[in-house]
Enzyme design. Sequence first.
Site, short mmCIF file in Angstrom:
data_model
loop_
_atom_site.label_atom_id
_atom_site.label_comp_id
_atom_site.label_asym_id
_atom_site.label_seq_id
_atom_site.Cartn_x
_atom_site.Cartn_y
_atom_site.Cartn_z
N ASP A 135 0.86 -1.19 0.00
CA ASP A 135 0.00 0.00 0.00
C ASP A 135 0.89 1.24 0.00
OD1 ASP A 135 -1.87 2.03 0.45
OD2 ASP A 135 -3.10 0.77 1.75
N ARG A 137 -0.14 4.44 -0.38
CA ARG A 137 -0.91 5.66 -0.22
C ARG A 137 -0.38 6.56 0.89
NH1 ARG A 137 -6.82 2.96 -0.28
NH2 ARG A 137 -5.61 1.36 0.82
#
Length: 201
Positions: A135, A137
């Site tokens: 991930d 983000r």
Amino acid sequence: MEKLEVSHQAKLPTRFGDFLIQSFRELRMEKDCKCPIEHLVIFTQNLPKVPLVRVHSECLTGDVFGSQKCDCGGELALAMEKIAQESKNGRGGMLVYLRQEGRGIGLFNKVNAYALQDKGYDTVEANEALGFKSDNRDYSIVGEILKYYGIKKIHLLTNNPRKIEAMGQYVEVIRDSIIVPSNCYNEKYLATKKSKLGHLL
């Protein structure tokens, strides 16, 4: 984040209900290039002190084209429905639409990750095989957005404990689950989100 610009507000009538829309443009330095990234905030006319909030990362394939390989499009629609219902009940909320396609790896790399998934990789293995984290983000812009609206506590529509932890840096968080039906194409994807990313499914 080097600079943040905020657009005017405009009306946004949708199939879910009537909302307001505003854009936040952040200017990031990436590889000696100032890259503008434009995010959207869709919100009800009257925001309560503790609004219902969905922080949704862009998924062009799911949100626009109705891909069945993930649950993103279904979550987006359900979040809009729930926020619209909150407004009808005299409360309200907002959806923060982050331009962080493919958990932050971008559309080009996401398609390459899809190709690896077609060969049997799961969603985490595919990202890592391309040299990315599971991930990628960054939620710091959400902190700035919530600060702009003067929000200090939220009901967060999510199944992602990492998102809860990230939002907890900026506001007090109460989690509300958001569950959409699975299908034969995304069962493995959802199982991986639960087993490897800790999603509360």
